[in-house]
Design an enzyme around this catalytic site. Structure first.
Site, PDB file in Angstrom:
ATOM      1  N   ARG A 145       3.604 -15.020 -14.085  1.00 38.21           N
ATOM      2  CA  ARG A 145       3.540 -15.147 -15.583  1.00 38.21           C
ATOM      3  C   ARG A 145       4.716 -16.419 -15.848  1.00 38.21           C
ATOM      4  O   ARG A 145       5.670 -16.625 -15.432  1.00 38.21           O
ATOM      5  CB  ARG A 145       4.112 -13.926 -16.265  1.00 38.21           C
ATOM      6  CG  ARG A 145       3.121 -12.704 -15.744  1.00 38.21           C
ATOM      7  CD  ARG A 145       2.163 -12.594 -16.549  1.00 38.21           C
ATOM      8  NE  ARG A 145       1.144 -11.517 -16.079  1.00 38.21           N
ATOM      9  CZ  ARG A 145      -0.116 -11.089 -17.119  1.00 38.21           C
ATOM     10  NH1 ARG A 145      -0.487 -11.552 -18.088  1.00 38.21           N
ATOM     11  NH2 ARG A 145      -0.688 -10.204 -16.348  1.00 38.21           N
TER      12      ARG A 145
ATOM     13  N   HIS B 270     -11.806 -10.288  19.011  1.00 40.07           N
ATOM     14  CA  HIS B 270     -11.186  -8.843  19.501  1.00 40.07           C
ATOM     15  C   HIS B 270      -9.856  -9.045  19.774  1.00 40.07           C
ATOM     16  O   HIS B 270      -9.396 -10.079  20.371  1.00 40.07           O
ATOM     17  CB  HIS B 270     -12.006  -8.883  20.750  1.00 40.07           C
ATOM     18  CG  HIS B 270     -11.807  -7.572  21.650  1.00 40.07           C
ATOM     19  ND1 HIS B 270     -10.537  -6.715  22.031  1.00 40.07           N
ATOM     20  CD2 HIS B 270     -12.575  -6.311  21.907  1.00 40.07           C
ATOM     21  CE1 HIS B 270     -10.400  -5.827  22.413  1.00 40.07           C
ATOM     22  NE2 HIS B 270     -11.830  -5.506  22.654  1.00 40.07           N
TER      23      HIS B 270
ATOM     24  N   ASP C 156     -14.749  -6.810 -23.525  1.00 41.42           N
ATOM     25  CA  ASP C 156     -14.697  -6.972 -22.154  1.00 41.42           C
ATOM     26  C   ASP C 156     -13.553  -5.914 -21.718  1.00 41.42           C
ATOM     27  O   ASP C 156     -12.478  -5.834 -22.358  1.00 41.42           O
ATOM     28  CB  ASP C 156     -14.768  -8.142 -21.207  1.00 41.42           C
ATOM     29  CG  ASP C 156     -13.440  -9.059 -21.625  1.00 41.42           C
ATOM     30  OD1 ASP C 156     -13.012  -8.971 -22.692  1.00 41.42           O
ATOM     31  OD2 ASP C 156     -13.171  -9.266 -20.612  1.00 41.42           O
TER      32      ASP C 156
ATOM     33  N   GLU D  23     -11.936 -12.122 -22.053  1.00 45.27           N
ATOM     34  CA  GLU D  23     -10.254 -12.149 -22.167  1.00 45.27           C
ATOM     35  C   GLU D  23      -9.926 -11.765 -21.003  1.00 45.27           C
ATOM     36  O   GLU D  23      -8.776 -12.140 -20.336  1.00 45.27           O
ATOM     37  CB  GLU D  23      -9.880 -11.322 -23.317  1.00 45.27           C
ATOM     38  CG  GLU D  23      -8.277 -11.431 -23.621  1.00 45.27           C
ATOM     39  CD  GLU D  23      -7.374 -10.670 -22.862  1.00 45.27           C
ATOM     40  OE1 GLU D  23      -6.294 -10.913 -22.655  1.00 45.27           O
ATOM     41  OE2 GLU D  23      -7.779  -9.796 -22.090  1.00 45.27           O
TER      42      GLU D  23
ATOM     43  N   THR E 297     -10.351  -2.875  16.072  1.00 45.74           N
ATOM     44  CA  THR E 297      -9.415  -3.890  16.745  1.00 45.74           C
ATOM     45  C   THR E 297      -9.936  -5.398  16.617  1.00 45.74           C
ATOM     46  O   THR E 297     -10.422  -5.762  17.493  1.00 45.74           O
ATOM     47  CB  THR E 297      -8.848  -3.579  17.916  1.00 45.74           C
ATOM     48  OG1 THR E 297     -10.067  -3.447  18.819  1.00 45.74           O
ATOM     49  CG2 THR E 297      -8.158  -2.469  18.350  1.00 45.74           C
TER      50      THR E 297
END
Length: 467
Positions: free
Chosen positions: A341, A225, A99, A165, A328
């Site tokens: 990590r 809005h 993959d 993976e 907006t």
């Protein structure tokens, strides 16, 4: 071994053309629209393993808690003749993944990501080095040994190749836990890492773990809005920005209470070895990172910061209006994708718990925060004191003519920890990527000379293990 090396040398062009065919399959495991492409890549690999003479080739379906998973590809050949001493030959478990990461942003690719292109001695495509190209080295090394051995290998081999993976590897982790006897081996070989520098044979002996999360902020019941409600209604994007700003300080220190409590420092010998590596920090900043300055914790080398320290990064904040022009709107909800990590001896469960509690404690007024764990993997440091590492270093010395260096990697390969914990076997991480191969980025590449040298190194490694 000599005949196998010669076979590989004589079939270089075919090997590359086969790799290109695999690279054309957009096996993006995280994208629902590519589910069939992922399966097609699995079937492509399985067909090739069967063609070269591997046995018991099959797809193994996987499931996760949240969804049906992508299939594993399994094969084996377990008939290696005993040695002169009558002892059975070892069994090597070869791992890779088929993959790939998403290719976006597409407009930054010089050539289409799934149209593999050769230029300047490299092959460019998504998955070229991570990990289709390196996984294909294993397949071609096995083919070379089979061809040279008259349909026999010098060592017993099992092959397991996954398709998840890049999304955490939950399927293969469950398979290893529940059916570890199917993968019984003496050592695992993984080629999903990189060399420290061109022409420098490298073994990776440590990886950071990871937790990948999402923070969802909800404010109003519907989009509003900004002219009518701005100043009264909470804005989930502003709330997320405020939360993210409190996760790290300006020096890169993570502010989650207790986050560093279990961080194991590298040994004095490791630090000494890292300092001796051929490394030019300015060249790294300019050619690999491409930023005006490097950031991170002061007083630590780049190697320490990228290999042996935890990190926290924001990867995207989808939501609201991102189209051309203006709208907006105050969105009702917004999302931030945040990962960390981890390094030894941090654990994903404990680290996530600290992170989640801290994020919830700093939630701005008017918004509800939901912190979700998407996937996780443990950090790992592997021993270099075994005969398999010796076989790997000797193989690469023959190919590169240089001594091998030992490094850690900043990335994560979740299955390596599972091999150690569940199968109780060492892992040799013999990778042939380069630091500038752009894995996970546009214009990913694989240096074709390393592709071929990787095949030869694996041939020599397997032969060395057999000896």
């Amino acid at each position: 071994m000599t005949a196998a090396v010669a076979f590989g040398q004589g079939n270089k062009t075919r090997f590359v053309e086969e790799l290109k065919a695999l690279l054309r399959i957009p096996s993006v495991s995280t994208a629902p629209e590519h589910v069939e492409d992922v399966r097609r890549a699995a079937e492509f690999v399985a067909a090739e393993l069967e063609r070269i003479g591997m046995e018991n080739v099959r797809l193994i379906e996987t499931t996760t808690v949240k969804r049906k998973g992508h299939p594993l590809v399994y094969a084996d050949w377990l008939h290696a003749a005993p040695g002169a001493d009558g002892k059975a030959k070892p069994t090597v478990l070869c791992y890779g993944h088929y993959d790939v990461q998403p290719a976006e942003p597409l407009d930054e690719w010089k050539t289409p990501p799934f149209d593999p292109t050769e230029r300047d001695g490299n092959i460019y495509a998504r998955g070229a080095v991570d990990d289709k190209g390196q996984m294909w080295m294993h397949v071609k090394a096995l083919e070379s040994l089979m061809a040279a051995g008259g349909g026999k290998l010098p060592v017993n081999v099992r092959v397991i190749i996954e398709g998840e993976e890049e999304v955490g590897g939950e399927g293969i982790a469950a398979f290893v836990r529940e059916h570890g006897d199917h993968l019984k081996a003496d050592v695992a070989l993984v080629s999903d890492t990189e060399m420290f520098a061109p022409e420098l044979p490298t073994l990776c002996v440590g990886l950071r773990g990871m937790i990948y999360t999402e923070i969802e902020a909800r404010g109003s019941k519907v989009d509003l809005h900004s002219g009518m409600y701005g100043g009264a209604a909470p804005n989930p994007f502003v709330a997320l920005a405020q939360v993210i700003a409190k996760l790290k300080d300006e020096n890169g220190k993570i502010l989650i209470p207790g986050f560093y409590d279990k961080v194991q420092k590298p040994t004095a010998d490791e630090l000494k070895a890292w300092k001796a590596l051929p490394f030019d920090e300015e060249h790294y900043r300019e050619t690999e990172v491409g930023s005006s300055v490097l950031t991170g914790e002061p007083g630590l080398s780049v190697q320490e910061r990228t290999w042996a320290r935890p990190t926290l990064d924001v990867h995207g904040m989808p939501g609201g209006f991102v189209g051309v022009g203006a709208k907006t709107v105050i969105p009702a909800k917004a999302l931030a994708k945040v990962s960390m990590r981890l390094v030894p001896d941090m654990t994903p469960a404990e680290s996530f718990a600290k992170y989640k509690a801290y994020v919830e404690s700093i939630a701005p007024k008017g918004v509800q925060l939901e912190v979700r764990l998407i996937h996780a993997g443990d950090p790992i440091v592997v021993s270099t004191d075994n005969v398999y590492v010796k076989a790997a270093t000797e193989a690469m010395r023959e190919v590169f003519g240089k001594e091998t260096v030992f490094v850690r990697g900043g990335g994560s390969i979740p299955i390596v920890g599972d091999f150690v914990r569940e199968l109780k076997i060492p892992t040799v991480m013999m990778g042939f990527g380069l630091p500038d191969d752009n894995l996970h980025a546009p214009n990913e590449k694989f240096h074709l000379a390393n592709f071929h040298r990787g095949i030869e190194s694996i041939v020599r490694f397997l032969s060395g293990v057999a000896a």
